[in-house]
Scaffold this active site. Structure first.
Site, PDB file in Angstrom:
ATOM      1  N   ARG A  15       0.806  -1.228   0.000  1.00  0.00           N
ATOM      2  CA  ARG A  15       0.000   0.000   0.000  1.00  0.00           C
ATOM      3  C   ARG A  15       0.839   1.278   0.000  1.00  0.00           C
ATOM      4  NH1 ARG A  15      -3.816  -0.919   4.849  1.00  0.00           N
ATOM      5  NH2 ARG A  15      -2.420  -2.659   5.309  1.00  0.00           N
ATOM      6  N   GLU A 152      -8.195 -12.498  14.528  1.00  0.00           N
ATOM      7  CA  GLU A 152      -7.954 -11.567  13.429  1.00  0.00           C
ATOM      8  C   GLU A 152      -9.279 -11.095  12.840  1.00  0.00           C
ATOM      9  OE1 GLU A 152      -4.785 -10.362  12.449  1.00  0.00           O
ATOM     10  OE2 GLU A 152      -4.588 -11.252  14.426  1.00  0.00           O
TER      11      GLU A 152
HETATM   12  C1  UD1 Z   1      -0.926  -8.199  12.669  1.00  0.00           C
HETATM   13  C2  UD1 Z   1      -1.567  -9.018  13.772  1.00  0.00           C
HETATM   14  C3  UD1 Z   1      -2.818  -8.310  14.253  1.00  0.00           C
HETATM   15  C4  UD1 Z   1      -2.486  -6.915  14.721  1.00  0.00           C
HETATM   16  C5  UD1 Z   1      -1.767  -6.146  13.623  1.00  0.00           C
HETATM   17  C6  UD1 Z   1      -1.254  -4.846  14.138  1.00  0.00           C
HETATM   18  C7  UD1 Z   1      -1.082 -11.357  13.323  1.00  0.00           C
HETATM   19  C8  UD1 Z   1      -1.592 -12.617  12.761  1.00  0.00           C
HETATM   20  N1  UD1 Z   1      -1.906 -10.324  13.272  1.00  0.00           N
HETATM   21  O1  UD1 Z   1      -1.825  -8.166  11.600  1.00  0.00           O
HETATM   22  O2  UD1 Z   1      -3.399  -9.028  15.328  1.00  0.00           O
HETATM   23  O3  UD1 Z   1      -3.658  -6.227  15.088  1.00  0.00           O
HETATM   24  O4  UD1 Z   1      -0.627  -6.899  13.155  1.00  0.00           O
HETATM   25  O5  UD1 Z   1      -0.719  -4.093  13.085  1.00  0.00           O
HETATM   26  O6  UD1 Z   1       0.015 -11.317  13.817  1.00  0.00           O
HETATM   27  N2  UD1 Z   1       5.479  -9.765   8.591  1.00  0.00           N
HETATM   28  C9  UD1 Z   1       6.555 -10.532   8.211  1.00  0.00           C
HETATM   29  N3  UD1 Z   1       6.335 -11.708   7.588  1.00  0.00           N
HETATM   30  C10 UD1 Z   1       5.099 -12.185   7.333  1.00  0.00           C
HETATM   31  C11 UD1 Z   1       4.000 -11.396   7.726  1.00  0.00           C
HETATM   32  C12 UD1 Z   1       4.218 -10.200   8.355  1.00  0.00           C
HETATM   33  O7  UD1 Z   1       7.704 -10.139   8.433  1.00  0.00           O
HETATM   34  O8  UD1 Z   1       4.990 -13.276   6.783  1.00  0.00           O
HETATM   35  C13 UD1 Z   1       5.730  -8.472   9.271  1.00  0.00           C
HETATM   36  C14 UD1 Z   1       5.293  -7.279   8.461  1.00  0.00           C
HETATM   37  O9  UD1 Z   1       6.368  -6.766   7.699  1.00  0.00           O
HETATM   38  C15 UD1 Z   1       4.881  -6.293   9.539  1.00  0.00           C
HETATM   39  C16 UD1 Z   1       4.379  -7.170  10.659  1.00  0.00           C
HETATM   40  O10 UD1 Z   1       4.948  -8.455  10.440  1.00  0.00           O
HETATM   41  O11 UD1 Z   1       5.952  -5.544  10.024  1.00  0.00           O
HETATM   42  C17 UD1 Z   1       2.859  -7.256  10.691  1.00  0.00           C
HETATM   43  O12 UD1 Z   1       2.418  -7.761   9.478  1.00  0.00           O
HETATM   44  P1  UD1 Z   1       1.024  -7.343   8.887  1.00  0.00           P
HETATM   45  O13 UD1 Z   1       0.796  -8.079   7.631  1.00  0.00           O
HETATM   46  O14 UD1 Z   1       0.928  -5.862   8.854  1.00  0.00           O
HETATM   47  O15 UD1 Z   1       0.062  -7.930  10.011  1.00  0.00           O
HETATM   48  P2  UD1 Z   1      -1.485  -7.805  10.063  1.00  0.00           P
HETATM   49  O16 UD1 Z   1      -2.076  -8.856   9.238  1.00  0.00           O
HETATM   50  O17 UD1 Z   1      -1.850  -6.405   9.820  1.00  0.00           O
HETATM   51 CA    CA Z   2      -0.294  -4.083   9.431  1.00  0.00          CA
END
Ligand code: UD1
Ligand code: CA
Length: 454
Positions: A15, A152
């Protein structure tokens, strides 16, 4: 208890609609990840591990030489999977603190609260109430108010979506337990991902208490997913930094209109007018004033110096009681001694301007060494470049350079010399003497202007 910090930064940041990896986008002049690393470092952890994925090489390169362990997550299979990449060889007695590379404003004091809970064997989740919780994981509490799970948005029932208490994503946990639970995660959910948040449910099953630690404010846990959130974070950080400056006694005419992209250190009774941008490391001495609409980068400014509006000052050293601008440009490598003056529309590059010397109007001074108490007249130019090489101009103490003089370098003006206006000086001039270089003035008697033909 030793702390190992894991920072999740593998996400793509779609985004942001940018080629730059999300965690490298600048906030207050420094990459998002830099801010997270700074907060993490304040805890004096045993180790900091970063999970990278998209644009990983670029992210590593931006933090070259810093004590970071890098862990690659080739495919983004969820936050739980990301943590798993960075778990090997963490001593089971450590506390693991999980941060996000895109949640940059979190404060060390808050992180310490999380760590303190985990040090007692609990799982600590940083939570906050949100007026609009859409998109976040919701905190589910049992009948007695204890946290029992995180669900979630995509997996939540309509009732659960009414809950305004959300998971910020930041968690602290005893390392040994975390490793056990992470190994048990299953991607049985709407997104087919390994959710770190499922650790909470597993902790509850294992009768390990889960503590919800409330963030100081919603601001602190703002996650950056798009440019609007980036701008919001910039505003929050600006307020925070402006607040710190004012608390230290700096007068900010308008604290909403200052940009600090790096480190700004101010003495007593410093005044900063609106719309000044500071980049890199800037130090301002006691009683100095910075005028409006000015950009200052990596520069030291002495006590009592006044910078008038509309200046651009880069990589310079400005002594005490100097006066600069309006509309002055100091390019890199300029040193102004005490009481020196640079006036309007003056550009200076790689030069030393001695004590009390003045370059007041419309001049270019490049590769010059100017002594003390020198007066450089309006429109004077050092011709420092012959098209191939740069050459130096040296002006002795007390010299007076008339207006509109060209000093063709290499050239030296003796101490106390006077150069008549309009001269093109190509050879060095003796000390104490007047040097003139100009065509003889001629007036033609009886001369008439041409008349327009009928
Ligand atoms: C996650 C949380 C959610 C919380 C939200 C807050 C989980 C399952 N959900 O959701 O409860 O409210 O953050 O912002 O944890 N990332 C990786 N590798 C991956 C996936 C993510 O490094 O495979 C990192 C992303 O770069 C980021 C962070 O983890 O810095 C969060 O990832 P994001 O996809 O934003 O999580 P949400 O689904 O928004
Ligand atoms: Ca996020």
């Amino acid at each position: 208890m030793p702390v190992t910090v894991i920072i999740l930064a593998a996400g793509q940041g779609k985004r942001m609609r940018s080629d730059l990896p999300k965690v490298l986008h600048p906030l207050a002049g420094r990459p998002l990840l830099h801010h997270v690393l700074t907060s993490a470092t304040a805890l004096k952890p045993r180790e900091i591990r970063v999970v990278h994925g998209h644009g990983g090489g670029q992210v590593q390169a931006a933090f070259l030489g810093q004590p970071i362990g890098w862990y690659h997550q080739a495919v983004q299979k969820g936050t739980g999977h990301a943590v798993q990449q960075a778990l090997p060889k963490i001593p089971p007695g450590d506390v693991v603190l999980i941060l996000y590379g895109d949640v940059p404003l979190v404060q060390p004091a808050t992180l310490k609260k999380l760590v303190a809970r985990a040090a007692k064997g609990q799982v600590a989740v940083l939570t906050t109430g949100m007026a609009n919780p859409t998109g976040y994981g919701r905190i589910l509490r049992g009948e007695r108010g204890a946290v029992v799970a995180i669900v979630e948005e995509k997996d939540a029932t309509p009732q659960q979506r009414q809950i305004s208490e959300i998971n910020t994503g930041l968690i602290a946990c005893p390392a040994g337990k975390l490793a056990r639970w992470i190994g048990r995660l299953k991607p049985n959910n709407a997104q087919k991902e390994y959710y770190l948040t499922d650790v909470i449910g597993l902790a509850v099953k294992d009768k390990v208490p889960v503590a919800a630690v409330a963030a100081e404010s919603e601001d602190e846990v703002l996650g950056i997913n798009d440019k609007a959130q980036l701008a919001a974070a910039e505003r929050i950080l600006r307020r925070r930094l402006a607040g710190q400056l004012m608390a230290a006694g700096v007068t900010l005419t308008d604290p909403e209109r200052i940009d600090i992209r790096g480190e700004l250190v101010c003495g007593r009774d410093v005044v900063i007018e609106p719309d000044v941008i500071f980049e890199g490391v800037v130090h301002i001495g006691d009683g100095a004033r910075i005028g409006a609409f000015t950009l200052i980068r990596n520069t030291l400014i002495g006590a009592g110096t006044v910078v008038h509006p509309h200046c651009l000052l880069e990589d310079g050293l400005i002594g005490p009681r100097c006066e600069i601008g309006p509309y002055a440009r100091m390019r890199p490598g300029v040193e102004l001694a005490e009481g020196a003056k640079l006036g309007n529309f003056v550009e200076v590059k790689r030069s030393v301007i001695g004590r009390g010397s003045k370059v007041n109007h419309l001049s270019y001074i490049g590769d010059a060494t100017i002594g003390e108490q020198v007066n450089v007249g309006a429109g004077t130019i050092t011709c420092n470049y012959d098209g191939t090489n740069k050459h130096r101009t040296v002006i002795g103490d007390g010299a007076f350079i008339g207006s509109g003089v060209e000093l063709v370098a290499p050239v030296e003006i003796g101490a106390g010399a006077t150069i008549g206006a309009g001269a093109t000086i190509t050879r060095s001039t003796p000390a104490g003497q007047l040097t003139i270089e100009r065509g003889k003035q001629l007036s033609i008697p009886g001369w008439k202007r041409p008349v327009k033909r009928p």
